[in-house]
Scaffold this motif. Structure first.
Motif, PDB file in Angstrom:
ATOM      1  N   UNK A 107       0.813  -1.229   0.000  1.00 45.71           N
ATOM      2  CA  UNK A 107       0.000   0.000   0.000  1.00 45.71           C
ATOM      3  C   UNK A 107       0.841   1.272   0.000  1.00 45.71           C
ATOM      4  N   UNK A 108       2.166   1.125   0.067  1.00 47.30           N
ATOM      5  CA  UNK A 108       3.050   2.286   0.030  1.00 47.30           C
ATOM      6  C   UNK A 108       3.146   3.036   1.339  1.00 47.30           C
ATOM      7  N   UNK A 109       2.554   2.503   2.401  1.00 47.37           N
ATOM      8  CA  UNK A 109       2.538   3.228   3.668  1.00 47.37           C
ATOM      9  C   UNK A 109       3.878   3.204   4.401  1.00 47.37           C
ATOM     10  N   UNK A 110       4.731   2.213   4.103  1.00 46.64           N
ATOM     11  CA  UNK A 110       6.046   2.136   4.739  1.00 46.64           C
ATOM     12  C   UNK A 110       7.100   1.854   3.693  1.00 46.64           C
ATOM     13  N   UNK A 111       8.273   2.428   3.896  1.00 41.08           N
ATOM     14  CA  UNK A 111       9.397   2.225   3.001  1.00 41.08           C
ATOM     15  C   UNK A 111      10.616   1.869   3.844  1.00 41.08           C
ATOM     16  N   UNK A 112      11.463   0.995   3.321  1.00 42.59           N
ATOM     17  CA  UNK A 112      12.638   0.549   4.057  1.00 42.59           C
ATOM     18  C   UNK A 112      13.846   0.513   3.139  1.00 42.59           C
ATOM     19  N   UNK A 113      14.968   1.044   3.621  1.00 39.58           N
ATOM     20  CA  UNK A 113      16.234   0.735   2.988  1.00 39.58           C
ATOM     21  C   UNK A 113      16.482  -0.738   3.293  1.00 39.58           C
ATOM     22  N   UNK A 114      17.099  -1.472   2.405  1.00 41.63           N
ATOM     23  CA  UNK A 114      17.278  -2.909   2.608  1.00 41.63           C
ATOM     24  C   UNK A 114      18.707  -3.308   2.265  1.00 41.63           C
ATOM     25  N   UNK A 115      19.288  -4.162   3.128  1.00 39.71           N
ATOM     26  CA  UNK A 115      20.644  -4.655   2.912  1.00 39.71           C
ATOM     27  C   UNK A 115      20.602  -6.178   2.998  1.00 39.71           C
ATOM     28  N   UNK A 116      21.115  -6.830   1.971  1.00 40.59           N
ATOM     29  CA  UNK A 116      21.199  -8.290   1.950  1.00 40.59           C
ATOM     30  C   UNK A 116      22.353  -8.719   2.847  1.00 40.59           C
ATOM     31  N   UNK A 117      22.089  -9.695   3.735  1.00 42.33           N
ATOM     32  CA  UNK A 117      23.109 -10.157   4.681  1.00 42.33           C
ATOM     33  C   UNK A 117      23.566 -11.585   4.425  1.00 42.33           C
ATOM     34  N   UNK A 118      22.768 -12.384   3.750  1.00 44.87           N
ATOM     35  CA  UNK A 118      23.147 -13.768   3.499  1.00 44.87           C
ATOM     36  C   UNK A 118      21.934 -14.634   3.230  1.00 44.87           C
ATOM     37  N   UNK A 119      22.141 -15.960   3.294  1.00 43.58           N
ATOM     38  CA  UNK A 119      21.071 -16.921   3.038  1.00 43.58           C
ATOM     39  C   UNK A 119      21.062 -17.944   4.169  1.00 43.58           C
ATOM     40  N   UNK A 120      19.889 -18.329   4.601  1.00 47.21           N
ATOM     41  CA  UNK A 120      19.738 -19.396   5.593  1.00 47.21           C
ATOM     42  C   UNK A 120      18.481 -20.185   5.271  1.00 47.21           C
ATOM     43  N   UNK A 121      18.639 -21.492   5.121  1.00 46.09           N
ATOM     44  CA  UNK A 121      17.517 -22.391   4.849  1.00 46.09           C
ATOM     45  C   UNK A 121      16.669 -21.930   3.664  1.00 46.09           C
ATOM     46  N   UNK A 122      17.339 -21.473   2.609  1.00 42.50           N
ATOM     47  CA  UNK A 122      16.641 -21.087   1.383  1.00 42.50           C
ATOM     48  C   UNK A 122      15.963 -19.738   1.422  1.00 42.50           C
ATOM     49  N   UNK A 123      16.178 -18.962   2.465  1.00 39.38           N
ATOM     50  CA  UNK A 123      15.585 -17.626   2.576  1.00 39.38           C
ATOM     51  C   UNK A 123      16.689 -16.578   2.622  1.00 39.38           C
ATOM     52  N   UNK A 124      16.417 -15.400   2.065  1.00 42.05           N
ATOM     53  CA  UNK A 124      17.369 -14.295   2.132  1.00 42.05           C
ATOM     54  C   UNK A 124      17.298 -13.677   3.521  1.00 42.05           C
ATOM     55  N   UNK A 125      18.450 -13.368   4.073  1.00 42.44           N
ATOM     56  CA  UNK A 125      18.511 -12.655   5.349  1.00 42.44           C
ATOM     57  C   UNK A 125      18.806 -11.203   5.034  1.00 42.44           C
ATOM     58  N   UNK A 126      17.983 -10.298   5.562  1.00 43.66           N
ATOM     59  CA  UNK A 126      18.116  -8.883   5.231  1.00 43.66           C
ATOM     60  C   UNK A 126      17.949  -8.020   6.469  1.00 43.66           C
ATOM     61  N   UNK A 127      18.581  -6.860   6.422  1.00 41.88           N
ATOM     62  CA  UNK A 127      18.370  -5.827   7.427  1.00 41.88           C
ATOM     63  C   UNK A 127      17.501  -4.751   6.780  1.00 41.88           C
ATOM     64  N   UNK A 128      16.441  -4.360   7.468  1.00 37.87           N
ATOM     65  CA  UNK A 128      15.567  -3.296   6.985  1.00 37.87           C
ATOM     66  C   UNK A 128      15.830  -2.052   7.822  1.00 37.87           C
ATOM     67  N   UNK A 129      16.045  -0.933   7.154  1.00 38.43           N
ATOM     68  CA  UNK A 129      16.322   0.326   7.838  1.00 38.43           C
ATOM     69  C   UNK A 129      15.189   0.659   8.812  1.00 38.43           C
ATOM     70  N   UNK A 130      15.569   0.953  10.038  1.00 42.42           N
ATOM     71  CA  UNK A 130      14.591   1.326  11.056  1.00 42.42           C
ATOM     72  C   UNK A 130      14.048   0.164  11.864  1.00 42.42           C
ATOM     73  N   UNK A 131      14.350  -1.053  11.464  1.00 43.70           N
ATOM     74  CA  UNK A 131      13.909  -2.237  12.202  1.00 43.70           C
ATOM     75  C   UNK A 131      15.112  -2.705  13.015  1.00 43.70           C
ATOM     76  N   UNK A 132      15.016  -2.545  14.353  1.00 47.46           N
ATOM     77  CA  UNK A 132      16.204  -2.746  15.192  1.00 47.46           C
ATOM     78  C   UNK A 132      16.097  -3.873  16.209  1.00 47.46           C
ATOM     79  N   UNK A 133      14.925  -4.474  16.340  1.00 46.37           N
ATOM     80  CA  UNK A 133      14.836  -5.590  17.291  1.00 46.37           C
ATOM     81  C   UNK A 133      13.927  -6.685  16.751  1.00 46.37           C
ATOM     82  N   UNK A 134      13.982  -7.827  17.424  1.00 41.92           N
ATOM     83  CA  UNK A 134      13.259  -9.010  16.980  1.00 41.92           C
ATOM     84  C   UNK A 134      11.745  -8.772  16.919  1.00 41.92           C
ATOM     85  N   UNK A 135      11.198  -8.062  17.887  1.00 40.15           N
ATOM     86  CA  UNK A 135       9.748  -7.822  17.912  1.00 40.15           C
ATOM     87  C   UNK A 135       9.294  -7.031  16.684  1.00 40.15           C
ATOM     88  N   UNK A 136      10.055  -5.993  16.333  1.00 41.72           N
ATOM     89  CA  UNK A 136       9.718  -5.208  15.139  1.00 41.72           C
ATOM     90  C   UNK A 136       9.803  -6.076  13.888  1.00 41.72           C
TER      91      UNK A 136
END
Length: 186
Positions: free
Chosen positions: A44-73
């Motif tokens: 819906x365009x309500x949120x935007x994130x910078x994204x950084x690829x960190x690796x792969x685990x169990x067939x999924x991409x691992x990424x860091x999203x800008x502004x997301x700093x803990x597990x709950x988020x």
């Protein structure tokens, strides 16, 4: 970015670790493609994130999203589809399919015999393969049809159409009903 065509690069499958990284089911050719085209946004365009690829685990991409700093988020984003503007993607290779699914939405759907079935409303995939979602001429419920080379032998982006050869029964055109009735009578 929210006003133009968007392409879904992946969907957040859950959190990874305690520092806010996410696991992403990627829809790109390679796992790092989910972060290759710059910031991503929600459908819906309500949120935007910078994204950084960190690796792969169990067939999924691992990424860091800008502004997301803990597990709950990160866990709260489970199921969030990540989109980029169609304009940011490279032009498809004409030797292969030569289009993105976002390019198909809105195309006329025409039978090999010239029957006008409607327009492409979306391309769906519920795990068993791609489906054309067709909004019928004259309204009514959309129709899902397997999107295979046999069922859709021609995709003509420039001509604004997809030519289909739908399996019997796709549009309620059941044939062979007499055979079923005869078998039931025996």
């Amino acid at each position: 970015m929210s006003t133009d065509k968007k392409v879904c690069l992946g969907v957040v499958a859950g959190a990874h670790g305690v520092r806010g990284q996410v696991r992403v089911k990627f829809f790109t050719e390679a796992p790092d493609g989910v972060a290759a085209y710059g910031p991503v946004e929600t459908k819906d365009g309500s949120r935007s994130f910078g994204i950084v690829f960190k690796g792969v685990a169990k067939g999924l991409a691992l990424c860091a999203l800008e502004g997301v700093t803990d597990r709950d988020e990160a866990e709260a984003l489970r199921g969030t589809e990540l989109y980029v503007s169609r304009e940011r993607l490279p032009e498809p290779d004409e030797d292969e399919d030569g289009w993105y699914y976002a390019d198909l939405v809105g195309l006329a759907v025409i039978g090999v015999d010239g029957t006008r079935y409607g327009r492409v409303a979306a391309i769906q995939n519920f795990g068993a393969g791609d489906l054309l979602e067709i909004s019928p001429e004259g309204g009514g419920a959309t129709v899902l049809m397997p999107f295979t080379a046999e069922n859709a032998p021609e995709v003509d982006i420039e001509g604004g159409k997809i030519v289909i050869d739908p399996p019997i029964g796709t549009f309620g055109d059941e044939e062979g009903g007499d055979e079923e009735e005869e078998a039931a009578d025996e």
